[in-house]
Design an enzyme around this catalytic site. Structure first.
Site, PDB file in Angstrom:
ATOM      1  N   GLY A  12       0.784  -0.653   0.095  1.00  0.00           N
ATOM      2  CA  GLY A  12       0.001   0.527   0.008  1.00  0.00           C
ATOM      3  C   GLY A  12       0.687   0.923  -0.989  1.00  0.00           C
ATOM      4  N   ASN A 108      -4.315   2.495 -13.049  1.00  0.00           N
ATOM      5  CA  ASN A 108      -3.477   1.871 -12.900  1.00  0.00           C
ATOM      6  C   ASN A 108      -2.728   2.541 -12.966  1.00  0.00           C
ATOM      7  OD1 ASN A 108      -2.659  -0.790 -12.020  1.00  0.00           O
ATOM      8  ND2 ASN A 108      -1.706  -1.018 -14.047  1.00  0.00           N
ATOM      9  N   HIS A 110       1.714   1.471 -13.400  1.00  0.00           N
ATOM     10  CA  HIS A 110       2.487   0.194 -13.582  1.00  0.00           C
ATOM     11  C   HIS A 110       3.776   0.673 -13.665  1.00  0.00           C
ATOM     12  CE1 HIS A 110       3.405  -3.665 -15.846  1.00  0.00           C
ATOM     13  NE2 HIS A 110       4.365  -3.465 -16.586  1.00  0.00           N
ATOM     14  N   ASP A 147      -8.595  -0.786 -19.449  1.00  0.00           N
ATOM     15  CA  ASP A 147      -9.871  -1.054 -20.405  1.00  0.00           C
ATOM     16  C   ASP A 147      -9.414  -3.171 -19.980  1.00  0.00           C
ATOM     17  OD1 ASP A 147      -7.525  -0.748 -23.624  1.00  0.00           O
ATOM     18  OD2 ASP A 147      -7.799  -2.315 -21.856  1.00  0.00           O
ATOM     19  N   GLU A 148     -10.122  -3.941 -21.328  1.00  0.00           N
ATOM     20  CA  GLU A 148     -10.348  -4.889 -21.153  1.00  0.00           C
ATOM     21  C   GLU A 148      -8.883  -5.580 -21.377  1.00  0.00           C
ATOM     22  OE1 GLU A 148     -14.334  -4.005 -22.140  1.00  0.00           O
ATOM     23  OE2 GLU A 148     -12.473  -3.229 -22.968  1.00  0.00           O
ATOM     24  N   GLY A 149      -7.766  -4.898 -21.942  1.00  0.00           N
ATOM     25  CA  GLY A 149      -6.936  -5.532 -21.994  1.00  0.00           C
ATOM     26  C   GLY A 149      -5.726  -5.591 -20.276  1.00  0.00           C
ATOM     27  N   ASP A 151      -2.572  -3.797 -19.073  1.00  0.00           N
ATOM     28  CA  ASP A 151      -2.364  -2.842 -19.052  1.00  0.00           C
ATOM     29  C   ASP A 151      -2.164  -2.527 -21.030  1.00  0.00           C
ATOM     30  OD1 ASP A 151       0.569  -4.453 -17.364  1.00  0.00           O
ATOM     31  OD2 ASP A 151      -0.799  -3.216 -16.652  1.00  0.00           O
TER      32      ASP A 151
HETATM   33  C1  GRF Z   1       4.580  -2.102  -6.494  1.00  0.00           C
HETATM   34  O1  GRF Z   1       5.480  -2.908  -6.939  1.00  0.00           O
HETATM   35  C2  GRF Z   1       4.134  -1.392  -7.530  1.00  0.00           C
HETATM   36  O2  GRF Z   1       5.146  -0.797  -8.239  1.00  0.00           O
HETATM   37  C3  GRF Z   1       2.674  -2.131  -8.375  1.00  0.00           C
HETATM   38  O3  GRF Z   1       2.367  -2.650  -7.183  1.00  0.00           O
HETATM   39  C4  GRF Z   1       3.522  -2.752  -6.284  1.00  0.00           C
HETATM   40  C5  GRF Z   1       3.097  -2.720  -4.729  1.00  0.00           C
HETATM   41  O4  GRF Z   1       2.878  -1.500  -4.219  1.00  0.00           O
HETATM   42  N1  GRF Z   1       1.903  -1.191  -9.146  1.00  0.00           N
HETATM   43  P1  GRF Z   1       2.451  -0.916  -3.356  1.00  0.00           P
HETATM   44  O5  GRF Z   1       3.194  -0.300  -2.387  1.00  0.00           O
HETATM   45  O6  GRF Z   1       1.211  -2.158  -2.627  1.00  0.00           O
HETATM   46  O7  GRF Z   1       1.482   0.086  -3.323  1.00  0.00           O
END
Ligand code: GRF
Length: 201
Positions: A12, A108, A110, A147-149, A151
């Site tokens: 988190g 999201n 990434h 979306d449906e994919g 990333d």
């Molecule tokens: C991290 O690798 C982040 O890059 C990805 O999810 C993982 C955990 O993130 N989005 P968090 O510390 O739970 O926010």
């Protein structure tokens, strides 16, 4: 006031970055209406509770069928009635019905510069292991619409981060979080909450 629900699976730190940005005014016009996790042990839930945010954790393992978990997940989100769903380290495939209902309102984070090192199987440390294996000199993070994919939704923002000699996947992950993720995600939420970003048509 934008109502945002955040979905988490692990530590988190991205949720914490959002909470901190709300507290210090880097995010305005936004209320966190709920935090959902598929992992009852996620430390992200402790962070949410400490911040007084309603939480719900449902594990797919507690349901005889995957569809029942997905229906319960969707019902939880609909109860919160968010304007925006933020996937912050969330490792669950989003049910198609949720994408249809909230099209253009799910984002999201990434931990790479999409389209590099993304798609099925690319999450967490694996992303950084692959970046180091390929020998890239620059990596970073991407915020995108979902979306449906996997990333594949429209990119909202990206931030580059240098790869340094001797980097391990853990060291690189931390640098990408500190220098990119924890900056990009709060800014994207603030931009959406204040009308600076339009969702895809
Ligand atoms: C991290 O690798 C982040 O890059 C990805 O999810 C993982 C955990 O993130 N989005 P968090 O510390 O739970 O926010």
């Amino acid at each position: 006031m934008l109502k945002a629900a955040v979905c988490v699976s692990g530590g988190g730190t991205n949720l914490q970055a959002i909470m901190d940005a709300l507290k210090d005014g880097r995010i305005t016009n936004t209320e966190l209406v709920g935090v959902f996790s598929n992992n009852p042990n996620a430390y992200a839930l402790t962070r949410a509770q400490n911040g007084g945010i309603p939480c719900k954790a449902l594990s797919p393992r507690d349901f005889p069928q995957r569809k029942e978990f997905e229906d319960a997940f969707l019902a939880t989100i609909r109860e919160w009635d968010p304007d925006l769903i933020v996937l912050a380290g969330f490792l669950v495939i989003i049910p198609e019905e949720m994408i249809r209902i909230y099209r253009g309102r799910i984002i999201n984070i990434h931990p790479s510069l999409i389209p590099s090192f993304c798609g099925t199987g690319f999450y967490g440390l694996k992303v950084h292991e692959e970046a180091l294996k390929r020998g890239v000199k620059v990596t970073g993070a991407t915020v995108h619409f979902v979306d449906e994919g996997t990333d594949t939704g429209r990119i909202i923002a990206q931030k580059a981060v240098e790869v340094l000699p001797g980097d391990t996947p853990e060291v690189l992950q931390k640098r990408v979080m500190e220098q990119a993720e924890w900056i990009l995600l709060p800014k994207a939420i603030d931009d959406i909450a204040n009308g600076r970003i339009q969702s895809p048509e």
